[in-house]
Design an enzyme around this catalytic site. Structure first.
Site, PDB file in Angstrom:
ATOM      1  N   SER A  75       2.314  -0.464   0.948  1.00  0.00           N
ATOM      2  CA  SER A  75       1.292  -1.177   0.162  1.00  0.00           C
ATOM      3  C   SER A  75       0.073  -1.328   1.052  1.00  0.00           C
ATOM      4  O   SER A  75       0.185  -1.240   2.287  1.00  0.00           O
ATOM      5  CB  SER A  75       1.819  -2.563  -0.219  1.00  0.00           C
ATOM      6  OG  SER A  75       0.793  -3.356  -0.787  1.00  0.00           O
TER       7      SER A  75
ATOM      8  N   TYR B 179       5.313 -11.208   1.473  1.00  0.00           N
ATOM      9  CA  TYR B 179       5.212  -9.799   1.079  1.00  0.00           C
ATOM     10  C   TYR B 179       4.504  -8.971   2.152  1.00  0.00           C
ATOM     11  O   TYR B 179       4.981  -7.893   2.512  1.00  0.00           O
ATOM     12  CB  TYR B 179       4.470  -9.716  -0.254  1.00  0.00           C
ATOM     13  CG  TYR B 179       4.349  -8.326  -0.842  1.00  0.00           C
ATOM     14  CD1 TYR B 179       5.472  -7.573  -1.190  1.00  0.00           C
ATOM     15  CD2 TYR B 179       3.101  -7.762  -1.080  1.00  0.00           C
ATOM     16  CE1 TYR B 179       5.353  -6.310  -1.754  1.00  0.00           C
ATOM     17  CE2 TYR B 179       2.975  -6.503  -1.651  1.00  0.00           C
ATOM     18  CZ  TYR B 179       4.105  -5.773  -1.981  1.00  0.00           C
ATOM     19  OH  TYR B 179       3.979  -4.516  -2.540  1.00  0.00           O
TER      20      TYR B 179
HETATM   21  N1  LIG Z   1       2.255  -2.641  -8.459  1.00  0.00           N
HETATM   22  C1  LIG Z   1       1.510  -2.746  -7.368  1.00  0.00           C
HETATM   23  O1  LIG Z   1       0.353  -3.250  -7.419  1.00  0.00           O
HETATM   24  C2  LIG Z   1       2.013  -2.238  -6.040  1.00  0.00           C
HETATM   25  C3  LIG Z   1       1.072  -2.069  -5.016  1.00  0.00           C
HETATM   26  C4  LIG Z   1       1.512  -1.618  -3.784  1.00  0.00           C
HETATM   27  C5  LIG Z   1       2.839  -1.334  -3.561  1.00  0.00           C
HETATM   28  N2  LIG Z   1       3.736  -1.519  -4.552  1.00  0.00           N
HETATM   29  C6  LIG Z   1       5.142  -1.220  -4.251  1.00  0.00           C
HETATM   30  O2  LIG Z   1       5.563  -0.162  -5.069  1.00  0.00           O
HETATM   31  C7  LIG Z   1       6.960  -0.273  -5.331  1.00  0.00           C
HETATM   32  C8  LIG Z   1       7.196  -0.237  -6.839  1.00  0.00           C
HETATM   33  O3  LIG Z   1       6.434  -1.271  -7.424  1.00  0.00           O
HETATM   34  P1  LIG Z   1       6.179  -1.367  -9.004  1.00  0.00           P
HETATM   35  O4  LIG Z   1       4.806  -1.862  -9.191  1.00  0.00           O
HETATM   36  O5  LIG Z   1       6.605  -0.115  -9.666  1.00  0.00           O
HETATM   37  O6  LIG Z   1       7.130  -2.590  -9.348  1.00  0.00           O
HETATM   38  P2  LIG Z   1       8.380  -2.734 -10.335  1.00  0.00           P
HETATM   39  O7  LIG Z   1       8.061  -2.148 -11.670  1.00  0.00           O
HETATM   40  O8  LIG Z   1       8.768  -4.180 -10.265  1.00  0.00           O
HETATM   41  O9  LIG Z   1       9.490  -1.824  -9.682  1.00  0.00           O
HETATM   42  C9  LIG Z   1      10.360  -2.247  -8.674  1.00  0.00           C
HETATM   43  C10 LIG Z   1      11.602  -1.377  -8.743  1.00  0.00           C
HETATM   44  O10 LIG Z   1      12.437  -1.720  -7.635  1.00  0.00           O
HETATM   45  C11 LIG Z   1      13.758  -1.871  -8.152  1.00  0.00           C
HETATM   46  N3  LIG Z   1      14.502  -2.805  -7.335  1.00  0.00           N
HETATM   47  C12 LIG Z   1      14.227  -4.106  -7.098  1.00  0.00           C
HETATM   48  N4  LIG Z   1      15.202  -4.644  -6.357  1.00  0.00           N
HETATM   49  C13 LIG Z   1      16.117  -3.655  -6.147  1.00  0.00           C
HETATM   50  C14 LIG Z   1      17.358  -3.593  -5.466  1.00  0.00           C
HETATM   51  N5  LIG Z   1      17.863  -4.679  -4.871  1.00  0.00           N
HETATM   52  N6  LIG Z   1      18.026  -2.417  -5.446  1.00  0.00           N
HETATM   53  C15 LIG Z   1      17.515  -1.334  -6.052  1.00  0.00           C
HETATM   54  N7  LIG Z   1      16.363  -1.322  -6.718  1.00  0.00           N
HETATM   55  C16 LIG Z   1      15.673  -2.487  -6.757  1.00  0.00           C
HETATM   56  C17 LIG Z   1      13.604  -2.376  -9.567  1.00  0.00           C
HETATM   57  O11 LIG Z   1      14.741  -1.983 -10.360  1.00  0.00           O
HETATM   58  P3  LIG Z   1      15.978  -2.918 -10.743  1.00  0.00           P
HETATM   59  O12 LIG Z   1      15.435  -4.294 -10.992  1.00  0.00           O
HETATM   60  O13 LIG Z   1      16.530  -2.239 -11.959  1.00  0.00           O
HETATM   61  O14 LIG Z   1      16.911  -2.845  -9.583  1.00  0.00           O
HETATM   62  C18 LIG Z   1      12.387  -1.588 -10.026  1.00  0.00           C
HETATM   63  O15 LIG Z   1      12.757  -0.330 -10.535  1.00  0.00           O
HETATM   64  C19 LIG Z   1       7.419  -1.557  -4.652  1.00  0.00           C
HETATM   65  O16 LIG Z   1       7.944  -1.249  -3.375  1.00  0.00           O
HETATM   66  C20 LIG Z   1       6.118  -2.343  -4.507  1.00  0.00           C
HETATM   67  O17 LIG Z   1       6.174  -3.266  -3.450  1.00  0.00           O
HETATM   68  C21 LIG Z   1       3.370  -1.956  -5.803  1.00  0.00           C
END
Ligand SMILES: NC(=O)c1ccc[n+]([C@@H]2O[C@H](COP(=O)([O-])OP(=O)(O)OC[C@H]3O[C@@H](n4cnc5c(N)ncnc54)[C@H](OP(=O)(O)O)[C@@H]3O)[C@@H](O)[C@H]2O)c1
Length: 261
Positions: free
Chosen positions: A147, A160
C-alpha cells in the site's frame, strides 16, 4: 474442443500466462478477485484462496479457476492450502486489510494483532509454504500487495501503516535473500482504490466508507491494480519491477486529494 481456444488457433500467439500457474490470496473480493480474473484472461491457470469459499467458488466457476479455502492467519489452513497445490509460478500475496482508524493513544491492541496477523504474518506463512514450489518453477514471481501506507505514515493509521511497512520490508528482504535465484520479488503499492469492503472493514459504516471517496474524481478500482499486477508478471523474466506505487490522478500524496464539491 480442440480448435475453439483462440490461444491454440494456427498462427496466433500464445497468451502470456499460458503454461504458468498463479495463486492469488484474498480473491473473494476487491483487488484479489479482479487480479484472479485478469490473470485467467491472460492464460494463467489460476488458484484462488480466501475464507469465504462460496464467493470463491462462484468466481472460480466464472473465470475457470480453482477455489481453495484459505485462512492466512491459521497455520493448518495454510499447510492444507499449500499441500493441495502442485505447481506455482506466480504467488500474489494480496489478502490483507485495515481494521481501525484510531490514534496510537487509543490503540486497540486486538486490532493491531489482527492487522499484523493477516498482513504480515499471513504473508510470511504463505510465502514460506509456497517458496519451494516457486523455486521449482524456474521462472517465478512473488508479488506483494502492500500500500502507499507502506511508504508513509498518517494520523489514525498506525495499526495499518505499521503492518504494511512490515510487508514492504518483507519484500525488500526477500529480494536480497533470493538474489541469484529465478524468483522475481514485486511490490505493488496502491493508493486510494475504491473496493466494496476495504474501507467498510476499516471504518465500520457505509457512510464513513463512502466519505473516503466523496468528491474524488475516479478513484482507482480493483481492475486498475489487477492491470498493474498482470503487467509486472508478464514482462520478460529478466525484468524485475521492484516496486510500483500507483495512485489515482486525484491523489497527489496521502494527504493531498483533490475533491470536487
Ligand atoms: N482498497 C484500497 O484502497 C487499498 C489500497 C492499498 C492496498 N490495499 C490492499 O490490497 C489488498 C486487497 O484489498 P481490497 O481493497 O481488495 O480489500 P477487500 O475487498 O477487503 O479484500 C480483502 C481480501 O482479503 C481476504 N482476507 C482477509 N482476511 C483473510 C484471511 N485471514 N485469510 C485469507 N484471506 C483473507 C478477504 O477474503 P475473506 O474475507 O473471504 O477471507 C478478501 O478477499 C489488501 O492487502 C489491502 O490492504 C487496498
Amino acid at each position: 474442443m480442440p480448435g475453439t481456444d483462440p490461444s491454440h488457433s494456427p498462427g496466433s500467439r500464445p497468451l502470456p500466462g499460458q503454461g504458468r500457474t498463479a495463486v492469488v490470496t484474498g480473491a473473494s473480493s476487491g483487488i484479489g478477485a479482479a487480479t484472479a480474473a485478469r490473470l485467467a484472461a491472460e492464460g494463467f491457470d489460476v488458484v484462488v484462496g480466501a475464507r469465504r469459499i462460496d464467493r470463491l467458488e462462484s468466481l472460480a466457476a466464472s473465470i475457470g479457476a480453482r477455489a481453495l479455502t484459505l485462512d492466512v492467519t491459521d497455520p493448518a489452513s495454510v499447510g492444507a492450502f499449500a499441500d493441495a497445490i502442485d505447481r506455482v509460478d506466480v504467488l500474489v500475496n494480496n489478502a490483507g486489510g485495515a481494521f481501525d482508524a484510531l490514534p496510537v493513544a487509543d490503540a486497540d491492541l486486538d486490532s493491531w494483532s489482527r492487522a499484523y496477523d493477516v498482513n504480515v504474518l499471513g504473508t510470511v506463512r504463505l510465502t514460506k509454504a509456497l517458496l519451494p514450489a516457486l523455486r521449482a518453477s524456474g521462472a517465478a514471481d512473488l508479488v506483494f500487495v502492500s500500500s502507499t501506507a507502506a511508504m508513509v505514515s498518517y494520523e489514525g493509521g498506525a495499526s495499518y501503516t505499521a503492518a504494511k511497512h512490515g510487508v514492504h520490508t518483507l519484500a525488500e528482504t526477500l529480494r536480497l535473500e533470493l538474489n541469484g535465484e529465478p524468483v522475481r520479488v514485486i511490490e505493488i503499492a496502491p493508493g486510494m482504490v475504491r473496493t466494496d469492503e476495504f474501507s467498510l472493514n476499516r471504518l465500520g459504516s457505509a457512510d464513513a466508507a463512502d466519505a473516503v471517496y466523496r468528491g474524488v474524481r475516479e478513484p482507482l478500482v480493483a481492475d486498475d491494480i489487477a492491470d498493474c499486477i498482470a503487467w509486472t508478471v508478464t514482462r520478460p523474466h529478466h525484468v524485475n519491477i521492484d516496486l510500483m506505487v500507483v495512485r489515482p490522478l486525484a491523489q497527489a500524496a496521502q494527504h493531498k486529494v483533490a475533491r470536487e464539491s
